[in-house]
Design a protein around this motif. Structure first.
Motif, mmCIF file in Angstrom:
data_model
loop_
_atom_site.group_PDB
_atom_site.id
_atom_site.type_symbol
_atom_site.label_atom_id
_atom_site.label_comp_id
_atom_site.label_asym_id
_atom_site.label_seq_id
_atom_site.Cartn_x
_atom_site.Cartn_y
_atom_site.Cartn_z
ATOM 1 N N TYR A 122 14.001 -6.757 -10.095
ATOM 2 C CA TYR A 122 14.983 -6.696 -8.991
ATOM 3 C C TYR A 122 14.841 -7.998 -8.240
ATOM 4 O O TYR A 122 13.873 -8.747 -8.462
ATOM 5 C CB TYR A 122 14.689 -5.493 -8.073
ATOM 6 C CG TYR A 122 13.242 -5.409 -7.642
ATOM 7 C CD1 TYR A 122 12.790 -6.028 -6.488
ATOM 8 C CD2 TYR A 122 12.296 -4.757 -8.444
ATOM 9 C CE1 TYR A 122 11.447 -5.990 -6.124
ATOM 10 C CE2 TYR A 122 10.953 -4.721 -8.086
ATOM 11 C CZ TYR A 122 10.537 -5.335 -6.927
ATOM 12 O OH TYR A 122 9.214 -5.307 -6.590
ATOM 13 N N ASP A 157 7.300 -8.588 -2.553
ATOM 14 C CA ASP A 157 7.659 -7.328 -3.220
ATOM 15 C C ASP A 157 8.374 -7.737 -4.492
ATOM 16 O O ASP A 157 9.529 -8.200 -4.455
ATOM 17 C CB ASP A 157 8.555 -6.490 -2.299
ATOM 18 C CG ASP A 157 8.885 -5.117 -2.905
ATOM 19 O OD1 ASP A 157 8.741 -4.942 -4.128
ATOM 20 O OD2 ASP A 157 9.313 -4.235 -2.146
ATOM 21 N N ASP A 180 6.711 -2.557 -10.134
ATOM 22 C CA ASP A 180 7.151 -2.703 -8.739
ATOM 23 C C ASP A 180 5.905 -2.847 -7.868
ATOM 24 O O ASP A 180 5.248 -1.857 -7.564
ATOM 25 C CB ASP A 180 7.976 -1.461 -8.355
ATOM 26 C CG ASP A 180 8.635 -1.583 -6.995
ATOM 27 O OD1 ASP A 180 8.536 -2.652 -6.369
ATOM 28 O OD2 ASP A 180 9.251 -0.582 -6.556
ATOM 29 N N LEU A 181 5.609 -4.108 -7.529
ATOM 30 C CA LEU A 181 4.370 -4.434 -6.797
ATOM 31 C C LEU A 181 4.717 -4.961 -5.408
ATOM 32 O O LEU A 181 5.705 -5.691 -5.263
ATOM 33 C CB LEU A 181 3.626 -5.547 -7.558
ATOM 34 C CG LEU A 181 2.407 -6.173 -6.848
ATOM 35 C CD1 LEU A 181 1.195 -5.253 -6.964
ATOM 36 C CD2 LEU A 181 2.070 -7.531 -7.445
ATOM 37 N N THR A 182 3.918 -4.615 -4.411
ATOM 38 C CA THR A 182 3.979 -5.354 -3.145
ATOM 39 C C THR A 182 2.567 -5.753 -2.732
ATOM 40 O O THR A 182 1.648 -4.930 -2.784
ATOM 41 C CB THR A 182 4.628 -4.534 -2.019
ATOM 42 O OG1 THR A 182 5.898 -4.046 -2.453
ATOM 43 C CG2 THR A 182 4.842 -5.399 -0.778
ATOM 44 N N GLU A 187 3.880 3.126 -1.631
ATOM 45 C CA GLU A 187 4.160 1.888 -0.902
ATOM 46 C C GLU A 187 4.261 2.046 0.618
ATOM 47 O O GLU A 187 5.341 1.884 1.191
ATOM 48 C CB GLU A 187 5.422 1.236 -1.456
ATOM 49 C CG GLU A 187 6.619 2.155 -1.657
ATOM 50 C CD GLU A 187 7.811 1.405 -2.267
ATOM 51 O OE1 GLU A 187 8.201 0.361 -1.717
ATOM 52 O OE2 GLU A 187 8.328 1.872 -3.292
ATOM 53 N N GLU A 206 1.970 -1.980 -2.389
ATOM 54 C CA GLU A 206 2.653 -1.072 -3.319
ATOM 55 C C GLU A 206 1.991 -1.131 -4.683
ATOM 56 O O GLU A 206 1.897 -2.203 -5.281
ATOM 57 C CB GLU A 206 4.141 -1.468 -3.435
ATOM 58 C CG GLU A 206 4.918 -0.635 -4.440
ATOM 59 C CD GLU A 206 6.412 -0.951 -4.454
ATOM 60 O OE1 GLU A 206 6.784 -2.075 -4.050
ATOM 61 O OE2 GLU A 206 7.191 -0.090 -4.878
#
Ligand code: GLY
Ligand code: MN
Ligand code: MN
Length: 428
Positions: A231, A262, A273-275, A383, A398
């Motif tokens: 994304y 993010d 999907d990492l933050t 998250e 996250e």
């Protein structure tokens, strides 16, 4: 396709599960996505249709899958229709799948060109009774543009108004939310590529760089590892981190700021999907560290709390109760603030105003009935965040996890998250 070949058992298994949930005399149809226009004669790269990919592994435009497990002719029970390759297509667009290739990818034996679709479809429509059409039923989708599946549904119902129609999404969502072992392996690859990108950024970030330069480091790492951004990444320094969907990524990162990243890699259409939130100058201030560790404690406790049988709603409430305590200790809330509010409007919402997590898979906000209790092999993000615009920063962390009967597995346990480890890696 850029990714390594995938064992077609992944897709055969998905089709078998769907066939088991179809009632007798059913016909299900899944279409590819449209190639979306931009301006003038431009178009966006094709975003493969997640349901079609889940069932076939096929990413080529205009493809159609028909499933009719009770079809009279065995050869009609499972058919994939493709654009027919031609010399002209080869010159302008390049290679299109041959029938053999499509069989190798999908495990589907009957592969036909689209020109044969109308005749076979008519036979199956006349023979079968229940028709399952696909639609986007994500609760938060904004569907302003008619999709190929939606166009198909409209035309099909016009031509065959007396059939009984059903929503294929109601059958697909509960299947897609439970990940097979092969899907979890692909998700692990996306997580690993994301981790490599994050480690590269840790070495790169210092005062004076711009947010887009950090984005470029991630892009470099993802692209050379056969992935792309899952994304539009959020690369938000200072108070930009308090804008939840910030993605201008155009500001200079300043001494003393935190930088929220993010970001996730998408490998073989499976998304990570990492933050992470890191100090631009390589050291957290005492206050930043206190807020950071509060978020980290809530993330860890929420990971542990993602157990089989829990409702998403209760999981969120537990995290909000923990967050109330953390915000109290940070001096951001008073006891009276907490007492004044109720469970549906917890005091923590002032600083933690979004959800705790979502299913993850072929879509970043993946499909699945989030009103159902967590079940084994669901993949979720966790998250929590604290956003303090008046102090000029926000912290979100996250991780991606797998729910199992023996407790959650953290897919991101190797991605640095402790303050000391992040500072150490940034100052090496
Ligand atoms: N990056 C979107 C999300 O975290 O949900
Ligand atoms: Mn995210
Ligand atoms: Mn997320």
């Amino acid at each position: 396709m850029r990714h390594a070949p995938i064992d077609p058992k992944l897709f055969t298994g998905s089709r078998e599960r769907l066939k088991k949930s179809l009632p007798p005399k059913s016909l299900a149809i899944v279409n590819a996505n449209d190639v979306l226009p931009t301006n003038a004669d431009g178009s966006l790269p094709l975003q493969p249709n997640s349901d079609l990919f889940y069932l076939t592994g096929i990413e080529q435009e205009e493809s159609i899958l028909l499933l009719a497990p009770d079809a009279h002719e065995p050869k009609h029970r499972e058919i994939l229709f493709l654009r027919e390759p031609s010399a002209r297509l080869k010159i302008w667009e390049g290679h299109k799948h041959s029938k053999d290739e499509a069989t190798q990818i999908s495990g589907i034996k009957q592969v036909k060109w689209l020109s044969e679709f109308p005749v076979i479809f008519r036979i199956l429509m006349c023979e079968q009774e229940q028709v399952w059409l696909n639609s986007n039923e994500h609760t938060r989708a904004h569907v302003e543009v008619e999709t190929r599946d939606a166009r198909f549904a409209r035309e099909c119902q016009r031509q065959f108004p007396l059939h009984t129609y059903h929503r294929l999404a109601r059958l697909l969502h509960p299947l897609r939310v439970v990940k097979s072992a092969a899907e979890i392996e692909l998700l692990k690859e996306s997580v690993l590529i994301t981790e490599k990108g994050f480690r590269r950024v840790l070495k790169f970030v210092k005062p004076g760089i711009t947010e887009y330069e950090a984005e470029a480091e991630l892009a470099h790492e993802f692209l050379r590892r056969r992935a792309r951004f899952a994304y539009n990444p959020i690369i938000a320094s200072g108070k930009n981190a308090c804008v939840l969907h910030y993605n201008q990524n155009d500001q200079v990162c300043k001494t003393g700021d935190l930088l929220l990243l993010d970001v996730g890699a998408c490998y073989a259409n499976y998304n990570a999907d990492l933050t992470r939130t890191i100090p631009v100058s390589g050291r957290f201030t005492r206050r930043q560290k206190a807020v950071y560790n509060a978020v980290l404690r809530v993330m860890r406790a929420s990971i542990a709390g993602a157990t089989v049988g829990k409702l998403s709603r209760d999981w969120l409430k537990e995290s909000q109760a923990m967050m109330n305590e953390e915000l109290l200790a940070l001096g951001l809330l008073k006891k009276s603030d907490i007492k004044k509010r109720n469970e549906d409007e917890p005091a923590s919402r002032k600083y933690f105003m979004h959800g705790l997590g979502h299913p993850l898979g072929l879509d970043v906000h993946d499909v699945g009935f989030t009103t159902e209790p967590f079940a084994p092999s669901w993949v979720l993000t966790v998250e929590p965040g604290i956003y303090i615009p008046e102090e000029g920063f926000g912290v979100r962390l996250e991780n991606d996890i797998v729910v199992t009967a023996d407790g959650p597995i953290d897919l991101m346990e190797n991605t640095p998250v402790e303050v000391d480890e992040i500072e150490d890696l940034m100052n090496r």
